[in-house]
Design an enzyme around this catalytic site. Structure first.
Site, PDB file in Angstrom:
ATOM      1  CD  GLN A  37      -1.044  -0.467   3.694  1.00  0.00           C
ATOM      2  OE1 GLN A  37      -2.247  -0.201   3.725  1.00  0.00           O
ATOM      3  NE2 GLN A  37      -0.466  -1.139   4.682  1.00  0.00           N
ATOM      4  CG  HIS A  67      -8.201   1.681  17.737  1.00  0.00           C
ATOM      5  ND1 HIS A  67      -7.464   2.835  17.563  1.00  0.00           N
ATOM      6  CD2 HIS A  67      -8.095   0.991  16.572  1.00  0.00           C
ATOM      7  CE1 HIS A  67      -6.921   2.835  16.356  1.00  0.00           C
ATOM      8  NE2 HIS A  67      -7.292   1.737  15.735  1.00  0.00           N
ATOM      9  CD  GLU A  91      -3.932   2.113  12.989  1.00  0.00           C
ATOM     10  OE1 GLU A  91      -4.885   2.871  12.757  1.00  0.00           O
ATOM     11  OE2 GLU A  91      -3.986   0.870  12.841  1.00  0.00           O
ATOM     12  CG  ASP A 110      -0.867  -5.280   9.574  1.00  0.00           C
ATOM     13  OD1 ASP A 110      -0.269  -5.085   8.495  1.00  0.00           O
ATOM     14  OD2 ASP A 110      -1.749  -4.515  10.009  1.00  0.00           O
ATOM     15  CG  ASP A 148      -3.897 -13.072   3.083  1.00  0.00           C
ATOM     16  OD1 ASP A 148      -4.810 -13.870   3.421  1.00  0.00           O
ATOM     17  OD2 ASP A 148      -4.078 -12.129   2.313  1.00  0.00           O
ATOM     18  N   GLY A 149      -4.399 -12.310   6.363  1.00  0.00           N
ATOM     19  CA  GLY A 149      -5.382 -12.707   7.373  1.00  0.00           C
ATOM     20  C   GLY A 149      -6.117 -13.981   7.013  1.00  0.00           C
ATOM     21  CG  ASP A 169      -8.773  -2.003  12.659  1.00  0.00           C
ATOM     22  OD1 ASP A 169      -9.307  -1.391  11.715  1.00  0.00           O
ATOM     23  OD2 ASP A 169      -8.107  -1.438  13.530  1.00  0.00           O
TER      24      ASP A 169
END
Length: 295
Positions: A37, A67, A91, A110, A148-149, A169
């Site tokens: 990204q 959050h 984050e 993540d 990868d989720g 998220d």
């Protein structure tokens, strides 16, 4: 390293084909094109703000409300909060809150390690660089997995793992996009998450912000579709729309049938070790009232 899609000191955030937001950038802290990204961290009127692919992910002002909304209602509904899975949240605030709640293990997944580390370097909230190093080495309850989720979820099922709370998220869902994360909002994945939950576990997912900020004829459907998916998959579901943070519209589902889930959440609020700063018993009562589109 380069600037994101900006005009002078402004960033243009596409909302729809006919609508865009303009963000004044007072000071740019970081820009990067990662493998996954385009990142920008800059100071805006909302404080230090994270943008990914020109889309705001969180800002210093209001990030805690967002959050907490992702995790606290789900944690209050769950039977226990010993094991938590967080997919996304580069984050780090959601994994950190889960650890403060007393979770023994928090798997934080993540896909973008560069984004996680740059957030730790430049954001005044969430992980610090030291937090990231500890989580990468699994030194403490939070364990970072750069993966990868969808792949992580599949592997967790093969291992026979289960979680008390799962928080999604992810970037905002875009049904017209070919991005792989969109599938993780689909019916098949909702059923997969149920298989990964403990019997009293809870899934929490947010609803796309542009549909909330700029209502159109499609807005009601953008709420109904995930709500109906939850209904087809889970025996209990709760809608939570934070009054503290307009972006925080959350839907949660549990395989355990509860006649009055909000009452349980309000009663358990005084029992948990973590004291939310943006959610109290009255917020739980008002923020869980179903919008007309879902009634």
């Amino acid at each position: 390293m380069r600037m994101a899609n900006t005009t002078g000191s402004w960033l243009r955030e596409p909302i729809r084909e006919d609508v865009a937001d303009l963000w004044r950038l007072h000071e740019v802290h970081c820009t990067a094109d990662t493998e996954f990204q385009r990142m920008l961290i800059a100071r805006t009127r909302l404080g230090v703000t994270l943008f990914c692919d020109d889309n705001p992910q969180s800002a210093e002002c209001g990030q805690l409300a967002f959050h907490e909304a992702e995790l606290i209602p789900a944690a209050l509904l769950a039977e226990q909060v010993r094991r938590v899975l967080v997919i996304g949240c580069s984050e780090g605030p959601v994994p950190q809150i889960a650890a403060e709640l007393g979770a023994e293990r928090v798997d934080h997944v993540d896909i973008d390690p560069e984004c996680v580390r740059l957030c730790a370097d430049h954001l005044p909230f969430g992980y610090t660089p030291e937090d990231v190093k500890r989580a990468e080495h699994w030194e403490g309850p939070v364990r970072l997995h750069y993966a990868d989720g969808a792949d992580f979820v599949a592997e967790a099922l093969r291992r026979g793992d289960s979680y008390d709370v799962i928080v999604l998220d992810l970037p905002e869902e875009d049904q017209d996009s070919t991005e792989g994360y969109n599938a993780m909002y689909g019916q098949e994945f909702f059923e997969t998450y149920r298989r990964l939950l403990t019997p009293g576990g809870v899934l929490s997912t947010h609803v796309s912000r542009p549909h909330l900020s700029f209502p159109t004829a499609e807005t009601a459907d953008s709420l109904r579709r995930p709500w109906q998916q939850l209904g087809r998959t889970f025996d209990t579901r709760v809608f939570f729309r934070s009054t503290e943070q307009p972006w925080a519209a959350i839907m949660i589902g549990s395989p355990t049938r509860r006649a009055d889930p909000v009452r349980r959440m309000r009663e358990r609020l005084a029992e948990i070790d973590y004291t939310p700063r943006t959610i109290d018993a009255e917020e739980l009562r008002g923020a869980t009232y179903l919008p007309l589109a879902l009634r």
